[in-house]
Design a protein around this motif. Structure first.
Motif: not given
Lengths: 113, 115
Positions: A9, A36, A38, A89, A101, A103-106, B40-42
């Motif tokens: 995370q 991506y 950000q 991401f 798409l 997406w993953g949580a980042g 946490g949720l993208g």
């Protein structure tokens, strides 16, 4: 089955080190995997993308490694710089989904000088 | 350069108010999207549009509606804002890529706080 799980995370790396962010998916129909980037106060921007017919794609210091059998893909940032500090991401989509798409949580990456 | 412009960067609204978030793109893209970003949720897709006057629900459409009267403009509407809609809202646009791939271009986001 539609999830893309991203880890860690958050990540702190020393300047010059290698940053590694991992993603895993379940749906074997996914066949487009972009990353991506950000920066704070900005929207995400496409960094690099891969299709499953290759195992690796490199653009400058950024490399995507793709393991089809393990259903995993990762982003490697070589010689990490403070300017790489951002949220990253991963995402995945199916060829005919027309941009739907998943997406993953980042991952919040901090590069320490 | 492709530009996606979101009209409001920061908004503070009260519970029950109607909220309009506007998005304009200057690259003649067919596809436009509204996402919500929470830690946490993208990125979670709210609505998307492939053409003028066309809209499709995304993963979390409840409490939202959209309007696309012109190709370059895609609006997100919160009919009656609630505190759980406090979030960062991102607009994106893109062209249909080969076999569904292709780059999405994002605006800088609209941070909405509902009190």
């Amino acid at each position: 089955q539609q999830q893309v799980k991203q880890s860690p995370q958050s990540l702190i790396v020393q300047k010059g080190g290698i940053s590694i962010i991992n993603c895993a998916y379940e749906n074997t129909a996914f066949d487009y995997f972009p990353w991506y980037q950000q920066f704070p106060g900005k929207g995400p921007a496409l960094l690099i993308a891969i299709r499953p017919d290759v195992s690796e794609k490199k653009e400058g210091r950024f490399t995507i490694s793709f393991n089809k059998s393990a259903k995993q893909f990762s982003l490697h940032i070589m010689d990490s710089q403070p300017g790489d500090s951002a949220t990253y991401f991963c995402a995945a989509s199916i060829a005919d989904s027309n941009y739907q798409l998943i997406w993953g949580a980042g991952t919040k990456l901090i590069i320490k000088p | 350069d492709v530009k996606v412009t979101q009209s409001s960067r920061y908004l503070v609204k009260r519970t029950g108010e109607k909220v309009f978030l506007e998005c304009v793109q200057d690259m003649d893209h067919e596809n436009m999207f509204w996402y919500r970003q929470d830690p946490g949720l993208g990125l979670r897709l709210i609505y998307f549009s492939y053409d003028v006057k066309m809209k499709e629900k995304g993963d979390i459409p409840e409490g939202y509606s959209v309007s696309r009267e012109k190709k370059e403009r895609f609006s997100l509407i919160l009919e009656s804002a609630s505190t759980n809609q406090t979030s960062m809202y991102l607009c994106a646009s893109g062209t249909p890529g080969t076999q569904g791939t292709g780059e999405l271009f994002f605006g800088e986001g609209s941070r909405l706080t509902v009190l």
